[in-house]
Scaffold this motif. Sequence first.
Motif, PDB file in Angstrom:
ATOM      1  N   VAL A  10       0.837  -1.206   0.000  1.00 58.98           N
ATOM      2  CA  VAL A  10       0.000   0.000   0.000  1.00 58.98           C
ATOM      3  C   VAL A  10       0.866   1.247   0.000  1.00 58.98           C
ATOM      4  O   VAL A  10       1.818   1.360   0.795  1.00 58.98           O
ATOM      5  CB  VAL A  10      -0.931   0.038   1.238  1.00 58.98           C
ATOM      6  N   GLU A  11       0.549   2.178  -0.890  1.00 62.07           N
ATOM      7  CA  GLU A  11       1.148   3.509  -0.857  1.00 62.07           C
ATOM      8  C   GLU A  11       0.044   4.547  -0.737  1.00 62.07           C
ATOM      9  O   GLU A  11      -1.057   4.375  -1.272  1.00 62.07           O
ATOM     10  CB  GLU A  11       1.975   3.769  -2.118  1.00 62.07           C
ATOM     11  N   ASP A  20      -0.602   5.505  10.612  1.00 62.27           N
ATOM     12  CA  ASP A  20      -1.549   6.625  10.642  1.00 62.27           C
ATOM     13  C   ASP A  20      -2.344   6.694   9.347  1.00 62.27           C
ATOM     14  O   ASP A  20      -3.552   6.971   9.369  1.00 62.27           O
ATOM     15  CB  ASP A  20      -0.808   7.939  10.880  1.00 62.27           C
ATOM     16  N   ASP A  21      -1.667   6.468   8.200  1.00 62.58           N
ATOM     17  CA  ASP A  21      -2.372   6.474   6.914  1.00 62.58           C
ATOM     18  C   ASP A  21      -3.480   5.429   6.910  1.00 62.58           C
ATOM     19  O   ASP A  21      -4.620   5.698   6.492  1.00 62.58           O
ATOM     20  CB  ASP A  21      -1.409   6.160   5.764  1.00 62.58           C
ATOM     21  N   LEU A  22      -3.156   4.234   7.341  1.00 63.23           N
ATOM     22  CA  LEU A  22      -4.123   3.146   7.321  1.00 63.23           C
ATOM     23  C   LEU A  22      -5.234   3.379   8.339  1.00 63.23           C
ATOM     24  O   LEU A  22      -6.389   3.000   8.102  1.00 63.23           O
ATOM     25  CB  LEU A  22      -3.419   1.812   7.603  1.00 63.23           C
ATOM     26  N   ARG A  23      -4.904   4.007   9.457  1.00 59.30           N
ATOM     27  CA  ARG A  23      -5.916   4.323  10.466  1.00 59.30           C
ATOM     28  C   ARG A  23      -6.934   5.311   9.908  1.00 59.30           C
ATOM     29  O   ARG A  23      -8.150   5.151  10.106  1.00 59.30           O
ATOM     30  CB  ARG A  23      -5.237   4.894  11.714  1.00 59.30           C
ATOM     31  N   VAL A  24      -6.451   6.308   9.186  1.00 65.15           N
ATOM     32  CA  VAL A  24      -7.365   7.278   8.575  1.00 65.15           C
ATOM     33  C   VAL A  24      -8.283   6.587   7.568  1.00 65.15           C
ATOM     34  O   VAL A  24      -9.503   6.804   7.561  1.00 65.15           O
ATOM     35  CB  VAL A  24      -6.567   8.407   7.889  1.00 65.15           C
ATOM     36  N   ALA A  25      -7.716   5.728   6.722  1.00 62.71           N
ATOM     37  CA  ALA A  25      -8.518   5.026   5.724  1.00 62.71           C
ATOM     38  C   ALA A  25      -9.545   4.112   6.375  1.00 62.71           C
ATOM     39  O   ALA A  25     -10.669   3.944   5.863  1.00 62.71           O
ATOM     40  CB  ALA A  25      -7.601   4.210   4.804  1.00 62.71           C
ATOM     41  N   HIS A  91      -7.760   4.282  -4.588  1.00 57.30           N
ATOM     42  CA  HIS A  91      -8.810   4.850  -3.742  1.00 57.30           C
ATOM     43  C   HIS A  91      -8.648   6.361  -3.659  1.00 57.30           C
ATOM     44  O   HIS A  91      -7.529   6.865  -3.492  1.00 57.30           O
ATOM     45  CB  HIS A  91      -8.729   4.287  -2.323  1.00 57.30           C
ATOM     46  N   GLY A  92      -9.764   7.062  -3.743  1.00 58.38           N
ATOM     47  CA  GLY A  92      -9.779   8.496  -3.496  1.00 58.38           C
ATOM     48  C   GLY A  92     -10.477   8.764  -2.174  1.00 58.38           C
ATOM     49  O   GLY A  92     -11.616   8.340  -1.969  1.00 58.38           O
ATOM     50  N   LEU A  93      -9.804   9.461  -1.252  1.00 59.83           N
ATOM     51  CA  LEU A  93     -10.329   9.752   0.078  1.00 59.83           C
ATOM     52  C   LEU A  93     -10.132  11.230   0.390  1.00 59.83           C
ATOM     53  O   LEU A  93      -9.218  11.862  -0.157  1.00 59.83           O
ATOM     54  CB  LEU A  93      -9.608   8.913   1.143  1.00 59.83           C
ATOM     55  N   MET A 104      -4.815   6.531  -2.316  1.00 57.08           N
ATOM     56  CA  MET A 104      -4.222   5.300  -1.790  1.00 57.08           C
ATOM     57  C   MET A 104      -4.214   4.254  -2.899  1.00 57.08           C
ATOM     58  O   MET A 104      -5.242   4.002  -3.526  1.00 57.08           O
ATOM     59  CB  MET A 104      -5.014   4.783  -0.592  1.00 57.08           C
ATOM     60  N   VAL A 105      -3.057   3.657  -3.150  1.00 60.62           N
ATOM     61  CA  VAL A 105      -2.913   2.628  -4.180  1.00 60.62           C
ATOM     62  C   VAL A 105      -2.511   1.325  -3.501  1.00 60.62           C
ATOM     63  O   VAL A 105      -1.539   1.295  -2.735  1.00 60.62           O
ATOM     64  CB  VAL A 105      -1.855   3.020  -5.227  1.00 60.62           C
ATOM     65  N   THR A 106      -3.272   0.265  -3.768  1.00 57.23           N
ATOM     66  CA  THR A 106      -2.939  -1.047  -3.225  1.00 57.23           C
ATOM     67  C   THR A 106      -2.557  -1.981  -4.371  1.00 57.23           C
ATOM     68  O   THR A 106      -3.140  -1.922  -5.448  1.00 57.23           O
ATOM     69  CB  THR A 106      -4.112  -1.659  -2.444  1.00 57.23           C
TER      70      THR A 106
END
Length: 262
Positions: A10-11, A20-25, A91-93, A104-106
Amino acid sequence: MTTPAQAPYVEVNGHPATEDDLRVAAFFPYGHFTAMQVRDGGVRGLDLHLARLDGANRELFGLPLDGGSVRGLVGHALEGAGVVDGSVRVHGLLPPGEGATTVMVTVRPPVRTAGAPQSLMSVPYARAVPHIKRPGEFGQTYYGRLAERAGFDGALLTAPGGVVTEGAFTNIGFWDGTSVVWPDAPALTGTTMALLQRGLGPAGSVRRPVTLEDLGAYRSAFVSNSQGIAAVHRIDDRPFDVDEALMGRLGKVYEDAPWDSV
């Protein structure tokens, strides 16, 4: 026709995702995404994916999402994962308090549907705002699992009156002996569906209302998503012929679609 459960690379905005990035998502999932299969750094229908992302971003957040930037982020994530083939989601957030879209790109290993004929169970569920592809759709997952527990491969979503809309994670098309018929009902226009529409042309691909009561008028059916195309051999207790000639034609149209470099 589901992606295997495997931890992705994931980027977020071009850097490896932090906790923190993943927590926000996870806690602010309001957003949208597109899913694509990448082979040797190329994607079929890349223009469709980029248009989907930009349109959804404008509708949800009032902000454009530049296609060139998205291509760069996808390429960067593939490089970070060390692959040129993969199952990629973009993903657009828009986290609270932020004024710019978080992308976010997985990246997971590539997949392709095995192509085995599918059985579908009709369920009384239609997605809200179905033209936007978005994560965390409870109803789709719920009914998809319910169908699997009942011995089916997936769910067929229907609106009041038995109006056929789409599969839980697919588009559905029917063959009337002359044209492919896509249900004329609120649904997501998948990129594979759009590529088939392009390749078949207006004479070979039409939109028409379809209800459960109408199913006897169609010889064959199939489903499609970013992983490919598969015949449908049964909806509820109604069997369908697996038309090898039709599936071969659809497969050729799809395979002939050009690959665009990310």
